[in-house]
Design an enzyme around this catalytic site. Structure first.
Site, PDB file in Angstrom:
ATOM      1  N   CYS A   2       0.826  -1.192   0.000  1.00 37.70           N
ATOM      2  CA  CYS A   2       0.000   0.000   0.000  1.00 37.70           C
ATOM      3  C   CYS A   2       0.863   1.245   0.000  1.00 37.70           C
ATOM      4  O   CYS A   2       2.059   1.195  -0.250  1.00 37.70           O
ATOM      5  CB  CYS A   2      -0.888  -0.002   1.250  1.00 37.70           C
ATOM      6  SG  CYS A   2      -1.809  -1.546   1.496  1.00 37.70           S
ATOM      7  N   ARG A  53      -4.790   1.438  -0.542  1.00 35.59           N
ATOM      8  CA  ARG A  53      -4.669  -0.015  -0.388  1.00 35.59           C
ATOM      9  C   ARG A  53      -4.614  -0.761  -1.710  1.00 35.59           C
ATOM     10  O   ARG A  53      -5.435  -0.523  -2.611  1.00 35.59           O
ATOM     11  CB  ARG A  53      -5.860  -0.543   0.429  1.00 35.59           C
ATOM     12  CG  ARG A  53      -5.779  -2.038   0.722  1.00 35.59           C
ATOM     13  CD  ARG A  53      -7.035  -2.539   1.404  1.00 35.59           C
ATOM     14  NE  ARG A  53      -6.912  -3.947   1.749  1.00 35.59           N
ATOM     15  CZ  ARG A  53      -7.938  -4.767   1.959  1.00 35.59           C
ATOM     16  NH1 ARG A  53      -9.182  -4.313   1.866  1.00 35.59           N
ATOM     17  NH2 ARG A  53      -7.739  -6.035   2.260  1.00 35.59           N
ATOM     18  N   ALA A  55      -5.098  -4.505  -2.350  1.00 37.39           N
ATOM     19  CA  ALA A  55      -5.589  -5.645  -1.577  1.00 37.39           C
ATOM     20  C   ALA A  55      -4.910  -6.942  -2.020  1.00 37.39           C
ATOM     21  O   ALA A  55      -5.072  -7.375  -3.161  1.00 37.39           O
ATOM     22  CB  ALA A  55      -7.103  -5.758  -1.717  1.00 37.39           C
ATOM     23  N   ASP A 104      -3.254  -9.124   7.856  1.00 38.47           N
ATOM     24  CA  ASP A 104      -2.027  -9.027   8.649  1.00 38.47           C
ATOM     25  C   ASP A 104      -1.941  -7.684   9.362  1.00 38.47           C
ATOM     26  O   ASP A 104      -1.253  -7.551  10.382  1.00 38.47           O
ATOM     27  CB  ASP A 104      -0.786  -9.254   7.780  1.00 38.47           C
ATOM     28  CG  ASP A 104      -0.707  -8.348   6.564  1.00 38.47           C
ATOM     29  OD1 ASP A 104      -1.713  -7.684   6.241  1.00 38.47           O
ATOM     30  OD2 ASP A 104       0.365  -8.314   5.926  1.00 38.47           O
ATOM     31  N   ILE A 291      11.625  -9.750 -20.418  1.00 37.19           N
ATOM     32  CA  ILE A 291      11.692  -8.762 -21.489  1.00 37.19           C
ATOM     33  C   ILE A 291      12.885  -9.062 -22.378  1.00 37.19           C
ATOM     34  O   ILE A 291      13.995  -9.292 -21.886  1.00 37.19           O
ATOM     35  CB  ILE A 291      11.791  -7.337 -20.927  1.00 37.19           C
ATOM     36  CG1 ILE A 291      10.485  -6.969 -20.227  1.00 37.19           C
ATOM     37  CG2 ILE A 291      12.108  -6.332 -22.026  1.00 37.19           C
ATOM     38  CD1 ILE A 291      10.424  -5.554 -19.717  1.00 37.19           C
TER      39      ILE A 291
END
Length: 605
Positions: A2, A53, A55, A104, A291
């Protein structure tokens, strides 16, 4: 994963203005957390916390932040992942602690409620967090041991303001505009800003393994963990088993997620080892991303594709040339938080993985630093021996160093010259190898940008590294100077610019403490032999190819297609024949300064 931010004052702030500032912080960090956001302001108007956030664990609204304990005493805003949160939660539940979510974050909150600062050594993960104690009017900020997640703060104006990115503090008016002289010299010397400094004098980076307590307008900072090698006696077989067991445990821990986990696959040993261990741990249907570039000497897409097929992964490859790279480059510049000579490769592969639907990926970053994958493990001990020998002859080191520093044709000789003129420490020998400019040239450039005289620049400290084995000293330098200040920082900024969580199972405190007991003579064998012995599943076509990694042909692109962009930067250099990364460093700084000028404003609270 986050983005976090907050503002704290010992006096009441204007509620409307504080709310507006928190929204500014959220807007500037939105890319880090596109799934949700929130703010909290305490009743007395002295504290405001913000959160965006992404998630990953507990996708329900139960993971919303800022989060608080049921009694309203503790409030948290947290960035990162705690991989052992289930074990910690079970322990707390046995002690009668109830939980309202499966995140958590709530485990961290209740763990701090029960143990306070003593919780830090128990955490396995990557994190930057702030917890406000409403009862004691105290804020606790902490950063993970190895520096995976960033945290910037300033006390300018008598308030504490913090955020996951420096530019968030700039946009919201907390950062000021004065440049930090030491940070600028080190930037030109090393190609990245060295913590705890930032390029701005009023903003600091909380160092890895540190926590900070803010109370009544005063800050107190402490170290709770540092890189230490213990080197127990053990046989070669025991060493291999120790490393293998540590790797398996770390890979398992880093797959804790409620969304699919992919892997960046460069075609080198480290990322291949991560994929091999993931399969050995029972993880299937893994998506891998690589890549390819228009330079046969740097293109690793073919071995990466072959490796992915070998392990049954769902492989995705992106082709990149100068034209396509130029299209990505403008977006990369917008994503930059602080300039460095790295990051574009991570930006490109992160954008590609996010377009492929990923929210979490693993990287093999850390293997070179822990298992002697760099040439520095051989070169730095030789440079250090030369440096110490030269200093044994009166005036010899200083005279030779002065002459070499002024060599117009060789950047390497200029860096060696600076080494000879500085105290003979391992760090100075390391900087001569790893740096991009000599200390003398870095000061010349810094003086130009600061509009001051060369002699007015402050003397920089020369800290010693105390380890018994010099190759462990090199490993510590790679971990704490290069990886921490460049690779990890750029990996965080560039992956999070795409709303992608980048996990690094080889950069893990528990894993490090386990393998730090392995003697350097075993762990740091040439060619990363210890890692290959611990992961025999790595195919022969990976073992036998030269090291390249996710590298792009920047020098060719700059010379052939991007030259106009870098022409002005080249003209600023006080010597001829500059390297591509020297021009890159100046160009990136110029762009950052131009952008920062547009952020200059005063905070409204």
């Amino acid at each position: 994963m986050c983005g976090i931010a907050g503002v704290l004052s010992s006096e009441k702030m204007d509620g409307g203005k504080l709310s507006a500032v928190l929204q500014q912080l959220i807007a500037s960090l939105k890319h880090r957390g596109p799934d949700d956001n929130g703010t909290w302001i305490n009743a007395s108007g002295t504290v405001g916390l913000a959160h965006v956030r992404l998630a990953i664990l507990d996708l329900s609204p139960g993971g919303h932040q800022p989060m608080h304990t049921p009694d309203g005493r503790f409030h948290i805003t947290f960035n990162g992942e705690i991989y052992n949160f289930k074990e910690l939660r079970n322990e707390l539940e046995r002690d009668g602690v109830p939980f309202a979510s499966h995140s958590d974050t709530e485990v961290l909150l209740r763990l701090y409620e029960k143990h306070g600062l003593a919780m830090l050594p128990r955490l396995r993960g990557m994190f930057a967090l702030a917890i406000w104690d409403e009862k004691n009017r105290r804020c606790f900020l902490a950063r993970d041991p190895l520096g995976i997640k960033p945290l910037y703060y300033t006390t300018r104006g008598g308030r504490l303001a913090f955020a996951s990115e420096l530019k968030a503090l700039q946009v919201s008016g907390f950062a000021g505009s004065q440049l930090d002289a030491e940070a600028l010299v080190r930037y030109f010397q090393m190609g990245s800003v060295q913590e705890p400094h930032t390029l701005l004098a009023d903003v600091h980076c909380l160092e890895a393994g540190h926590y900070l307590i803010w109370e009544q307008g005063r800050c107190a900072k402490s170290c709770y963990w540092r890189v230490t090698f213990t080197s127990d006696e053990m046989s070669g077989g025991d060493a291999v088993e120790t490393v293998k067991q540590g790797l398996m445990e770390s890979i398992d821990a880093h797959f804790v997620s409620d969304v699919p986990v992919g892997i960046f696959l460069s075609g080198g040993i480290d990322s291949t080892a991560v994929l091999a261990l993931a399969r050995a741990s029972g993880h299937h249907k893994i998506s891998t991303f690589s890549i390819g570039v228009d330079d046969a000497g740097m293109d690793e897409s073919a071995p990466a594709e072959r490796t992915a097929k070998h392990f049954g992964a769902d492989h995705h490859a992106m082709r990149l040339n100068a034209e396509r790279g130029g299209e990505l480059f403008a977006r990369f510049l917008s994503a930059m938080d602080q300039p460095s000579v790295d990051g574009f490769n991570t930006y490109a592969v992160s954008a590609f993985a996010r377009q492929g639907g990923m929210k979490v990926v693993l990287s093999g970053l850390g293997g070179d630093e822990l298992f002697a994958g760099y040439k520095s493990f051989d070169a730095v001990p030789r440079l250090h021996a030369l440096n110490r020998a030269a200093h044994c002859i009166p005036l010899a080191a200083g005279i030779a160093g002065w002459a070499l520093e002024r060599n117009f044709y060789s950047a390497k000789l200029r860096r060696v010259g600076s080494m000879l003129r500085l105290p003979p420490t391992v760090k100075n020998s390391y900087r001569a190898f790893r740096g991009i400019l000599s200390f003398h040239t870095a000061k010349l450039l810094a003086a130009r940008y600061l509009n001051c005289s060369y002699d007015s620049l402050p003397e920089l400290p020369n800290h010693h590294i105390k380890v018994e084995d010099i190759r462990n000293a090199v490993s510590k330098c790679e971990l704490t100077l290069y990886m921490r200040n460049q690779l990890l920082r750029d990996s965080d900024v560039m992956s999070m610019s795409q709303g992608l969580e980048l996990r690094v199972p080889l950069v893990d405190r528990v894993f490090f403490e386990k393998i730090a007991k392995v003697p350097a003579s075993l762990r740091l064998r040439a060619g990363k032999q210890m890692l290959l012995d611990a992961v025999p599943e790595v195919p022969e076509w990976i073992k036998n190819q030269p090291k390249r990694g996710f590298v792009f042909p920047f020098e060719k692109w700059i010379e052939q297609q991007w030259g106009q962009e870098f022409a002005a930067a080249t003209q600023k250099l006080p010597f001829t024949n500059p390297t591509w990364f020297t021009r890159w460093a100046v160009f990136m700084l110029d762009h950052w300064l131009e952008r920062s000028a547009g952020h200059a404003r005063a905070a409204i609270v």
